[in-house]
Design an enzyme around this catalytic site. Structure first.
Site, short mmCIF file in Angstrom:
data_model
loop_
_atom_site.label_atom_id
_atom_site.label_comp_id
_atom_site.label_asym_id
_atom_site.label_seq_id
_atom_site.Cartn_x
_atom_site.Cartn_y
_atom_site.Cartn_z
N PRO A 274 12.75 -4.75 -8.74
CA PRO A 274 13.78 -4.14 -7.97
C PRO A 274 14.33 -5.02 -6.82
CG PRO A 274 11.39 -3.68 -7.48
CD PRO A 274 11.54 -4.55 -8.74
N CYS B 33 17.08 -4.98 -3.30
CA CYS B 33 18.11 -4.23 -2.72
C CYS B 33 19.45 -4.93 -2.91
CB CYS B 33 17.71 -4.32 -1.45
SG CYS B 33 16.21 -3.18 -0.94
N ALA C 64 14.76 -0.64 -4.17
CA ALA C 64 13.86 0.03 -3.03
C ALA C 64 14.88 1.31 -2.56
CB ALA C 64 13.25 -0.79 -2.07
N GLN D 205 12.49 2.40 -7.66
CA GLN D 205 11.35 1.98 -6.69
C GLN D 205 11.38 3.02 -5.71
OE1 GLN D 205 11.40 -1.48 -4.42
NE2 GLN D 205 9.11 -1.85 -5.47
N TYR E 27 5.98 -3.03 3.83
CA TYR E 27 6.57 -1.69 4.13
C TYR E 27 5.54 -0.65 4.44
CZ TYR E 27 10.69 -4.63 3.14
OH TYR E 27 11.85 -5.62 3.10
N ARG F 203 3.85 -0.86 -6.97
CA ARG F 203 4.17 -2.49 -6.52
C ARG F 203 3.25 -2.79 -5.30
NH1 ARG F 203 8.88 -6.65 -5.95
NH2 ARG F 203 8.43 -6.97 -8.11
N GLY G 174 13.64 -11.41 -11.20
CA GLY G 174 14.44 -11.19 -9.80
C GLY G 174 15.78 -11.91 -10.01
N ARG G 175 15.63 -12.85 -9.13
CA ARG G 175 16.97 -13.86 -8.94
C ARG G 175 17.49 -14.49 -10.11
NH1 ARG G 175 13.56 -17.00 -4.43
NH2 ARG G 175 11.97 -16.04 -5.75
C1 LIG Z 1 18.20 -9.89 -2.92
C2 LIG Z 1 16.72 -9.44 -3.18
C3 LIG Z 1 16.25 -8.29 -3.09
C4 LIG Z 1 14.95 -7.74 -3.20
N1 LIG Z 1 14.85 -6.24 -2.81
C5 LIG Z 1 13.35 -5.79 -3.19
C6 LIG Z 1 13.28 -4.70 -3.38
O1 LIG Z 1 14.06 -3.74 -3.19
N2 LIG Z 1 11.76 -4.04 -3.73
C7 LIG Z 1 10.94 -4.90 -4.00
O2 LIG Z 1 9.71 -4.54 -4.06
N3 LIG Z 1 11.16 -6.27 -3.84
C8 LIG Z 1 12.49 -6.82 -3.70
N4 LIG Z 1 12.59 -8.24 -3.80
C9 LIG Z 1 11.72 -8.96 -4.53
C10 LIG Z 1 11.61 -9.12 -5.98
O3 LIG Z 1 11.78 -7.75 -6.68
C11 LIG Z 1 10.89 -10.20 -6.63
O4 LIG Z 1 9.62 -9.79 -6.41
C12 LIG Z 1 11.20 -11.72 -5.97
O5 LIG Z 1 12.44 -11.92 -5.72
C13 LIG Z 1 10.36 -12.72 -6.70
O6 LIG Z 1 10.83 -12.68 -8.18
P1 LIG Z 1 12.11 -13.83 -8.55
O7 LIG Z 1 11.50 -15.30 -8.24
O8 LIG Z 1 12.29 -13.48 -9.81
O9 LIG Z 1 13.15 -13.66 -7.83
C14 LIG Z 1 13.94 -8.64 -3.57
C15 LIG Z 1 14.38 -9.87 -3.73
C16 LIG Z 1 15.69 -10.41 -3.66
C17 LIG Z 1 16.04 -11.90 -4.13
#
Ligand SMILES: Cc1cc2nc3c(=O)[nH]c(=O)nc-3n(C[C@H](O)[C@H](O)[C@H](O)COP(=O)(O)O)c2cc1C
Length: 359
Positions: A23, A25, A62, A104, A186, A234, A328-329
């Site tokens: 997830p 945002c 989220a 989420q 949160y 989560r 994620g990224r």
């Molecule tokens: C732009 C952005 C928005 C994110 N929004 C959320 C979110 O809405 N809910 C959540 O649980 N984590 C959020 N995260 C965390 C990601 O879900 C993820 O756990 C985190 O980026 C690590 O994974 P990665 O290394 O593959 O990016 C966000 C991360 C990024 C980069």
């Protein structure tokens, strides 16, 4: 044969592979007016691209269960019919690609009402778009953050009801997985951790009291979510604090309870409940937390955090450290990550692969 591209069935739902989208945002919804919190063309294009890229399950960002539960005024929400309808367009498209649509559900608690990250992310304390955040205790997240209003018992019950109502709307909008956001400091995470929960009533103090709110939310969501469809949770496995924080041991103990309460998979992240903590970030740094939960409780888990390479993801699943990986990224950089990984590993990404066109 690639473990990453084996389907995974949870309850009666089969997810075509183990490459899932974390997830994230987008902070791209309208902050006010009739379209407040409603998914728009940005969200459609963003999620559609990851579906055509072969992602097995997409967890939408989220999505706030109430206006006050938004991290920023630009968050998605799911408290009215306009928002429900707007999401239907996304779930329909994802299902057409055989990507499972998940969402989420979240309440930002004391970290609500902030600027978008690319505008600095500072708290918005007043003005047209700001509001006063709520929390388990009148303890601000950090310097410069407002003192949250301590939730009353009635306030807690109201938010539990909002989670259930949002889950009902999510089902109506076509989602097949719902994830409760209990991580990253949160509202639900704030209740779990003694760092942010200083209550002396039935929702604070002992471990059993601090997990009470989370379990009430889970029960309320599970009660409206169909038996045949999975519920995810989560968690931040640790606050990364030396003392007086939520720990990996707490996570294992809590995971066993979540399993009893009908949660089908734990999505294991970390941090977010205390500012300026040192986190040993590196490739797959959170995977061991997920693996421990899986081994010690038997609850299926998804691993997340700096999983970027096909071989790395394949090993995590093949070694039984996690049932799936959440990207994620890396999926922001490359929406077609799953298709490329399938080609590399000899798996089936279940979508057409125009990249294979000969030139
Ligand atoms: C732009 C952005 C928005 C994110 N929004 C959320 C979110 O809405 N809910 C959540 O649980 N984590 C959020 N995260 C965390 C990601 O879900 C993820 O756990 C985190 O980026 C690590 O994974 P990665 O290394 O593959 O990016 C966000 C991360 C990024 C980069």
């Amino acid at each position: 044969m690639s473990a990453l591209f084996e389907p995974r069935t949870l309850r009666s739902l089969t997810i075509p592979n183990r490459v899932w989208m974390a997830p994230m945002c987008q902070y791209s919804a309208e902050p006010s007016g009739p379209e407040t919190g409603a998914a728009n063309d940005w969200h459609f294009a963003h999620y559609a691209a990851r579906a055509t890229g072969g992602t097995g399950l997409i967890l939408l960002e989220a999505t706030a269960v109430s206006p006050e539960g938004r991290i920023s005024p630009y968050d998605l929400g799911l408290w009215n019919d306009t928002q429900t309808e707007a999401l239907r367009r996304i779930t329909r498209f994802l299902k057409g690609q055989r990507t499972v649509p998940g969402i989420q559900l979240a309440h930002a608690g004391r970290k609500a009402s902030t600027e978008r990250p690319w505008k600095g992310g500072a708290p918005i304390t007043g003005g047209e778009h700001g509001w006063r955040p709520v929390g388990p205790s009148p303890v601000p997240f950090d310097e410069g953050h407002p003192v949250p209003e301590e939730l009353t018992g009635e306030g807690i019950r109201e938010i539990v009801g909002q989670f259930a109502a949002a889950a009902r709307r999510a089902l109506d909008a076509g989602f097949e997985v719902v994830e409760v956001h209990g991580a990253h400091g949160y509202l639900i995470g704030e209740f779990l951790s003694p760092h942010s929960n200083r209550r002396t009533d039935a929702y604070g103090g002992s471990f059993d009291n601090r997990v009470r709110f989370a379990l009430e939310v889970v029960d309320a969501v599970r009660a409206v979510w169909p038996e045949e469809l999975p519920v995810f949770f989560r968690i931040s496995a640790t606050d990364w604090l030396e003392e007086a924080g939520w720990t990996a041991d707490d996570t294992v103990r809590f995971a066993a309870l979540l399993k009893e309460h009908g949660v089908d998979l734990l999505d294991v992240s970390s941090g977010g409940n205390a500012p300026r903590v040192r986190i040993p970030v590196g490739p797959g740094y959170q995977v061991p937390f997920a693996a421990r939960v899986r081994t010690e409780t038997g609850l299926p888990v998804a691993a997340v955090g700096l999983i970027t390479e096909a071989e790395q993801a394949e090993k995590i699943v093949a070694n039984g450290e996690a049932d799936a990986v959440l990207l994620g990224r890396e999926l922001l950089r490359n929406p077609s990550w799953a298709r490329h990984a399938a080609r590399e590993l000899g798996g089936d990404a279940h979508v057409p692969d125009p990249y294979h066109r000969s030139v």
